[in-house]
Design a protein around this motif. Structure first.
Motif, short mmCIF file in Angstrom:
data_model
loop_
_atom_site.label_atom_id
_atom_site.label_comp_id
_atom_site.label_asym_id
_atom_site.label_seq_id
_atom_site.Cartn_x
_atom_site.Cartn_y
_atom_site.Cartn_z
N UNK A 71 12.85 7.16 -11.87
CA UNK A 71 12.45 7.85 -10.64
C UNK A 71 11.63 6.87 -9.80
N UNK A 72 12.32 6.11 -8.96
CA UNK A 72 11.67 5.03 -8.23
C UNK A 72 10.66 5.55 -7.21
N UNK A 73 10.90 6.72 -6.69
CA UNK A 73 9.93 7.29 -5.74
C UNK A 73 8.61 7.58 -6.43
N UNK A 74 8.68 8.18 -7.62
CA UNK A 74 7.45 8.46 -8.38
C UNK A 74 6.78 7.17 -8.83
N UNK A 75 7.58 6.19 -9.22
CA UNK A 75 7.01 4.90 -9.64
C UNK A 75 6.26 4.25 -8.49
N UNK A 76 6.84 4.30 -7.29
CA UNK A 76 6.19 3.70 -6.12
C UNK A 76 4.87 4.41 -5.80
N UNK A 77 4.87 5.73 -5.91
CA UNK A 77 3.68 6.50 -5.57
C UNK A 77 2.56 6.27 -6.59
N UNK A 78 2.91 6.27 -7.88
CA UNK A 78 1.90 6.26 -8.93
C UNK A 78 1.54 4.86 -9.44
N UNK A 79 2.45 3.89 -9.27
CA UNK A 79 2.20 2.57 -9.84
C UNK A 79 2.22 1.44 -8.81
N UNK A 80 2.77 1.67 -7.65
CA UNK A 80 2.93 0.58 -6.66
C UNK A 80 2.38 0.99 -5.31
N UNK A 81 1.24 1.64 -5.30
CA UNK A 81 0.61 2.06 -4.06
C UNK A 81 -0.13 0.87 -3.44
N UNK A 82 0.38 0.36 -2.32
CA UNK A 82 -0.18 -0.84 -1.71
C UNK A 82 -1.60 -0.62 -1.20
N UNK A 83 -1.89 0.59 -0.73
CA UNK A 83 -3.24 0.85 -0.23
C UNK A 83 -4.26 0.78 -1.37
N UNK A 84 -3.89 1.34 -2.50
CA UNK A 84 -4.78 1.27 -3.67
C UNK A 84 -4.95 -0.18 -4.13
N UNK A 85 -3.85 -0.92 -4.11
CA UNK A 85 -3.91 -2.32 -4.53
C UNK A 85 -4.81 -3.14 -3.59
N UNK A 86 -4.67 -2.92 -2.28
CA UNK A 86 -5.50 -3.67 -1.32
C UNK A 86 -6.98 -3.36 -1.49
N UNK A 87 -7.29 -2.11 -1.83
CA UNK A 87 -8.69 -1.71 -1.98
C UNK A 87 -9.37 -2.40 -3.17
N UNK A 88 -8.59 -2.97 -4.09
CA UNK A 88 -9.16 -3.62 -5.26
C UNK A 88 -9.66 -5.04 -4.96
N UNK A 89 -9.25 -5.59 -3.81
CA UNK A 89 -9.65 -6.94 -3.46
C UNK A 89 -10.90 -6.90 -2.60
N UNK A 90 -11.77 -7.90 -2.69
CA UNK A 90 -11.68 -9.09 -3.57
C UNK A 90 -12.31 -8.89 -4.94
N UNK A 91 -12.83 -7.67 -5.24
CA UNK A 91 -13.58 -7.47 -6.48
C UNK A 91 -12.76 -7.79 -7.72
#
Length: 261
Positions: A30-50
């Motif tokens: 289920x690529x849509x669910x994978x993108x939402x739960x594992x590949x959220x770019x906004x969540x990923x960006x918020x982790x930088x630079x920490x």
């Protein structure tokens, strides 16, 4: 049917099975669910630079401290195990067998919670320091066996030649045997370094302050805050960025040693 034809058919069937398995995963996921739960770019960006300046930096620092401490402890234990003095051998053998037989997670838990209660002592740095001491204790047991094997792999003639030149046992070990032993064990020691990088993820059990978090603890906290699993993927990528160059170095060193032999 010729043996060569059977081998080609067998290899071809393995390729077909592999392609079918990959296709099934791609179709059924289920690529849509994978993108939402594992590949959220906004969540990923918020982790930088920490994720770099705190989590990855702490992971590297903890690994370096544990490796250097484990290397010094392992060298001492290896020399004790090879000592002609019985009590030294017994102590080193018991230590190595004990801490190679215990899970690292259990040792970290014991140092983080049992040691302060038993001895009423807590080092500077709190639980992070206690977890690091536990990693040094465990890695020292494994590195000791690696060093011992390297020392025993040095041809006895090297020591005999040094003795014939008037060198004492201690100086022979330091100047002749140990340099050759470390040349032999460089690949497994590098592999132990890679294992230690991943073992720093176990430090979460000790409880870490915000500024002391390594990659796994940082990602776990981010998952709790965002209710999203993207931080786990980001932490995994950071581990790969750190470990892949080292695994390639191990492979290169092993090829170099084979060419030397």
């Amino acid at each position: 049917m010729k043996p060569s034809t059977r081998r080609r058919l067998f290899r071809g069937s393995l390729y077909v099975v592999f392609i079918a398995a990959v296709a099934a995963v791609l179709i059924l996921a289920d690529w849509k669910a994978i993108k939402v739960h594992f590949l959220d770019l906004e969540v990923a960006k918020a982790m930088f630079p920490e994720i770099i300046v705190t989590a990855a930096k702490n992971t590297i620092v903890y690994t370096a401290i544990a490796f250097v401490g484990g290397l010094l402890l392992g060298l001492l234990l290896a020399l004790m195990k090879l000592s002609p003095v019985g009590p030294y051998r017994w102590v080193a053998t018991g230590y190595i067998e004990l801490f190679r037989g215990l899970p690292a997670l259990l040792v970290i838990f014991g140092f983080a919670f049992a040691v302060p209660l038993a001895f009423q002592w807590r080092p500077p740095g709190g639980n992070a320091s206690l977890g690091l001491i536990a990693l040094i204790v465990v890695s020292g047991a494994y590195i000791a066996e690696t060093i011992r094997a390297g020392i025993e792999a040095v041809p006895p003639g090297q020591s005999e030649a040094a003795r014939s030149l008037g060198m004492g046992p201690a100086w022979t070990m330091i100047s002749v045997v140990l340099p050759q032993a470390f040349r032999i064990i460089t690949p497994p020691l590098t592999n132990e370094l890679v294992i230690l990088i991943k073992d720093t993820s176990l430090l979460f059990i000790a409880g870490m302050a915000l500024g002391d978090r390594e990659l796994t603890t940082f990602a776990r906290d981010a998952v709790s805050q965002t209710a999203n699993s993207t931080p786990l993927i980001m932490a995994a990528l950071m581990y790969l960025v750190i470990t892949l160059p080292l695994t390639q170095l191990v492979a290169k060193l092993e090829r170099h040693q084979k060419r030397g032999r």
